[in-house]
Design an enzyme around this catalytic site. Structure first.
Site, PDB file in Angstrom:
ATOM      1  N   GLU A   1       0.808  -1.215   0.000  1.00  0.00           N
ATOM      2  CA  GLU A   1       0.000   0.000   0.000  1.00  0.00           C
ATOM      3  C   GLU A   1       0.852   1.281   0.000  1.00  0.00           C
ATOM      4  O   GLU A   1       0.377   2.337   0.420  1.00  0.00           O
ATOM      5  CB  GLU A   1      -0.964  -0.011   1.186  1.00  0.00           C
ATOM      6  CG  GLU A   1      -1.961  -1.167   1.076  1.00  0.00           C
ATOM      7  CD  GLU A   1      -3.077  -1.073   2.107  1.00  0.00           C
ATOM      8  OE1 GLU A   1      -4.237  -0.846   1.703  1.00  0.00           O
ATOM      9  OE2 GLU A   1      -2.794  -1.231   3.305  1.00  0.00           O
TER      10      GLU A   1
ATOM     11  N   HIS B   1      -0.487   4.361   8.587  1.00  0.00           N
ATOM     12  CA  HIS B   1      -1.610   3.521   8.142  1.00  0.00           C
ATOM     13  C   HIS B   1      -1.673   2.286   9.025  1.00  0.00           C
ATOM     14  O   HIS B   1      -0.656   1.631   9.253  1.00  0.00           O
ATOM     15  CB  HIS B   1      -1.439   3.120   6.680  1.00  0.00           C
ATOM     16  CG  HIS B   1      -2.449   2.107   6.232  1.00  0.00           C
ATOM     17  ND1 HIS B   1      -3.799   2.381   6.197  1.00  0.00           N
ATOM     18  CD2 HIS B   1      -2.331   0.818   5.837  1.00  0.00           C
ATOM     19  CE1 HIS B   1      -4.456   1.311   5.787  1.00  0.00           C
ATOM     20  NE2 HIS B   1      -3.582   0.331   5.566  1.00  0.00           N
TER      21      HIS B   1
ATOM     22  N   HIS C   1      -4.628  -0.876  10.933  1.00  0.00           N
ATOM     23  CA  HIS C   1      -5.913  -1.584  10.876  1.00  0.00           C
ATOM     24  C   HIS C   1      -6.490  -1.745  12.284  1.00  0.00           C
ATOM     25  O   HIS C   1      -6.574  -2.867  12.785  1.00  0.00           O
ATOM     26  CB  HIS C   1      -5.727  -2.963  10.233  1.00  0.00           C
ATOM     27  CG  HIS C   1      -5.209  -2.944   8.825  1.00  0.00           C
ATOM     28  ND1 HIS C   1      -4.808  -4.081   8.155  1.00  0.00           N
ATOM     29  CD2 HIS C   1      -5.030  -1.927   7.946  1.00  0.00           C
ATOM     30  CE1 HIS C   1      -4.421  -3.764   6.938  1.00  0.00           C
ATOM     31  NE2 HIS C   1      -4.526  -2.454   6.781  1.00  0.00           N
TER      32      HIS C   1
ATOM     33  N   HIS D   1     -11.353  -1.830   6.576  1.00  0.00           N
ATOM     34  CA  HIS D   1      -9.909  -1.846   6.333  1.00  0.00           C
ATOM     35  C   HIS D   1      -9.127  -1.270   7.523  1.00  0.00           C
ATOM     36  O   HIS D   1      -8.407  -2.000   8.175  1.00  0.00           O
ATOM     37  CB  HIS D   1      -9.643  -1.048   5.045  1.00  0.00           C
ATOM     38  CG  HIS D   1      -8.215  -1.024   4.611  1.00  0.00           C
ATOM     39  ND1 HIS D   1      -7.816  -0.425   3.439  1.00  0.00           N
ATOM     40  CD2 HIS D   1      -7.072  -1.488   5.175  1.00  0.00           C
ATOM     41  CE1 HIS D   1      -6.499  -0.542   3.306  1.00  0.00           C
ATOM     42  NE2 HIS D   1      -6.026  -1.172   4.355  1.00  0.00           N
TER      43      HIS D   1
HETATM   44 ZN   LIG Z   1      -4.066  -1.544   4.914  1.00  0.00          ZN
END
Ligand SMILES: [Zn+2]
Length: 236
Positions: free
Chosen positions: A77, A96, A98, A164
């Site tokens: 990503e 980033h 989760h 996500h």
């Molecule tokens: Zn991710």
């Protein structure tokens, strides 16, 4: 900066925002240079990130080192980081992760709202300004998909990614992680209120207006010192 990114990754993992091997942080260090947490040849997960896991790439995603990344590979990503940094000159760091509570709250139809005040003032202010939701649960592995996420983010610091996780931004990796922690904290509280049969409501305007702005580098520094001390005291 490699050390700071590694510590920030470990804090995200220790705080339950990035279980297992998922999640990454990037920091813009030049006009065309970004340091990013990569996956290592003996990957053990975000909780054990070391400075050696952080590598430099250009805004095109290509490694800056002529010999490439050694045994490391950039995150799938990576476009999520690069498109955010391209679109937002005010952003230096992107985190980033989760976080399960953030994903669960969104799937339960709960938006991140200023339901608390002095409980977490930076979090209340962040929520009051709005935390948008990106409606797609895809792996953001292309410029096109990342561009869609950046449009959902708009000019806000954090965007929730449906099914996500979240993407959080800041002037430093510490600020990006602290913002993610605030959003995670509000999501956990909101779920607890709902589970207890309560009804969620925004704090009254007059109470929000009364909250002092504790922003600034000093408070960020103190909050971060707490996180790193906690990290040292409670091994993953
Ligand atoms: Zn991710």
């Amino acid at each position: 900066m490699r050390e700071r990114i590694a510590v920030a990754c470990r804090v995200m993992a220790a705080r339950g925002l990035a279980d297992g091997i998922l999640g990454h942080i990037s920091v813009r260090t030049g006009a065309d240079e970004v340091l990013v947490r990569c996956r290592g040849p003996r990957e053990r997960g975000l909780a054990w990130t070391e400075p050696a896991d952080v590598h430099a790439v250009g805004l095109d995603g290509a490694p800056k080192h002529p010999d490439g990344l050694g045994g490391w590979s950039v995150p799938n990503e990576l476009p999520l980081h690069l498109e955010t940094l391209r679109a937002r000159p005010d952003v230096t760091a992107v985190a980033h992760a989760h976080p399960p509570a953030v994903v669960a709250a969104d799937l339960a139809g709960i938006a991140i709202r200023p339901i608390v005040g002095a409980f977490d003032i930076p979090g209340a202010r962040l929520a009051a300004g709005g935390v948008p939701v990106h409606p797609r649960g895809v792996l953001i592995r292309s410029r096109r998909l990342a561009g869609e996420m950046v449009r959902s983010l708009g000019d806000r610091p954090v965007v929730v990614l449906r099914g996500h996780g979240l993407t959080s931004t800041g002037a430093t990796p510490e600020e990006a992680v602290l913002r993610a922690l605030s959003v995670d904290g509000i999501a956990r509280l909101a779920l607890a209120v709902r589970a207890a049969g309560g009804v969620l409501a925004d704090l009254p305007e007059e109470d929000l207006a009364e909250l002092p702005d504790l922003g600034g580098s000093f408070n960020l520094e103190v909050a971060w010192r707490h996180e790193t001390t906690r990290l040292a005291a409670v091994p993953p």
